[in-house]
Design a protein around this motif. Structure first.
Motif, PDB file in Angstrom:
ATOM      1  N   PHE A  39       0.821  -1.187  -0.027  1.00  0.00           N
ATOM      2  CA  PHE A  39      -0.003  -0.039  -0.058  1.00  0.00           C
ATOM      3  C   PHE A  39       0.844   1.445   0.165  1.00  0.00           C
ATOM      4  O   PHE A  39       2.084   1.259   0.547  1.00  0.00           O
ATOM      5  N   ALA A  40       0.066   2.336  -0.567  1.00  0.00           N
ATOM      6  CA  ALA A  40       0.866   3.740  -0.468  1.00  0.00           C
ATOM      7  C   ALA A  40      -0.270   4.838  -0.545  1.00  0.00           C
ATOM      8  O   ALA A  40      -1.392   4.319  -1.226  1.00  0.00           O
ATOM      9  N   VAL A 107       5.517   3.205   2.247  1.00  0.00           N
ATOM     10  CA  VAL A 107       4.905   2.032   1.673  1.00  0.00           C
ATOM     11  C   VAL A 107       4.917   1.058   3.017  1.00  0.00           C
ATOM     12  O   VAL A 107       5.810   1.206   3.895  1.00  0.00           O
ATOM     13  N   PHE A 108       3.781   0.382   2.895  1.00  0.00           N
ATOM     14  CA  PHE A 108       3.597  -0.832   3.651  1.00  0.00           C
ATOM     15  C   PHE A 108       3.094  -1.705   3.286  1.00  0.00           C
ATOM     16  O   PHE A 108       2.363  -1.811   2.130  1.00  0.00           O
ATOM     17  N   VAL A 119      -7.943   0.084   2.486  1.00  0.00           N
ATOM     18  CA  VAL A 119      -8.395   0.973   1.392  1.00  0.00           C
ATOM     19  C   VAL A 119      -9.849   1.844   1.769  1.00  0.00           C
ATOM     20  O   VAL A 119      -9.741   3.073   1.475  1.00  0.00           O
ATOM     21  N   ASP A 120     -10.556   1.111   2.500  1.00  0.00           N
ATOM     22  CA  ASP A 120     -11.828   1.919   2.950  1.00  0.00           C
ATOM     23  C   ASP A 120     -11.849   2.776   4.056  1.00  0.00           C
ATOM     24  O   ASP A 120     -12.125   3.845   3.945  1.00  0.00           O
ATOM     25  N   LYS A 121     -10.962   2.519   4.978  1.00  0.00           N
ATOM     26  CA  LYS A 121     -10.779   3.459   6.081  1.00  0.00           C
ATOM     27  C   LYS A 121      -9.806   4.401   6.151  1.00  0.00           C
ATOM     28  O   LYS A 121      -9.772   5.384   6.623  1.00  0.00           O
ATOM     29  N   ILE A 126      -3.829   0.291  -3.199  1.00  0.00           N
ATOM     30  CA  ILE A 126      -2.881  -0.831  -3.417  1.00  0.00           C
ATOM     31  C   ILE A 126      -2.092  -0.831  -4.638  1.00  0.00           C
ATOM     32  O   ILE A 126      -2.454  -0.342  -5.667  1.00  0.00           O
ATOM     33  N   ILE A 127      -0.856  -0.927  -4.397  1.00  0.00           N
ATOM     34  CA  ILE A 127       0.287  -0.823  -5.275  1.00  0.00           C
ATOM     35  C   ILE A 127       0.604  -2.188  -5.977  1.00  0.00           C
ATOM     36  O   ILE A 127       1.415  -1.892  -6.813  1.00  0.00           O
TER      37      ILE A 127
END
Length: 152
Positions: A39-40, A107-108, A119-121, A126-127
């Protein structure tokens, strides 16, 4: 494990197998397995013109601690793709890590099975995904669980 051995608790939910040589006669039961999602924020993604997974080398990273069960698998996957993450912080405490990634500068990664929450919260993007990096969750119990969990 002490709580299991004296029947104070019924089971343990964990991401690590029961250690060999344990004095407690318990069993591992695989509960669920998941790949990994990276994610980023949108702002961070705009700073690179490379494709996944190669652009992971250019971003700052928040990484799980070296004692984490999945860290070795994730590191192997990164090595396989010639990715040298710029690790700016390592965490053994997921709650502390959460407060850092909420700032959105790094990034994590996280198990794919909970990607929707990120994504929602938090509006992270999503990378990419690495299905070959597996996070596994187990129930450790004294008696064999006969409810059909992972029975084959």
């Amino acid at each position: 494990m002490a709580g299991l051995s004296i029947n104070k608790i019924d089971c343990i939910l964990t991401d690590q197998l029961l250690q060999l040589g344990s004095h407690v006669r318990a069993y591992n039961h695989l509960l669920v397995e998941s790949g990994f999602t990276f994610f980023a924020t949108e702002a961070l993604l705009k700073t690179s013109n490379k494709e996944f997974p190669q652009y992971l080398s250019g971003f700052p990273w928040l990484m799980l601690g070296k004692k984490s069960a999945v860290r070795m698998r994730l590191s192997s996957w990164l090595d396989k793709h010639n990715i040298s993450p710029n690790i700016v912080a390592e965490f053994d405490d997921s709650a502390l890590m959460k407060s850092f990634w909420q700032a959105g500068f790094c990034v994590f990664s996280s198990p794919t099975l909970i990607e929707k929450d990120f994504v929602d919260k938090y509006d992270f993007k999503i990378i990419g995904r690495a299905e070959e990096v597996k996070e596994q969750y187990y129930i450790i119990a004294i008696i064999e669980i006969v409810t059909g969990i992972n029975k084959q």
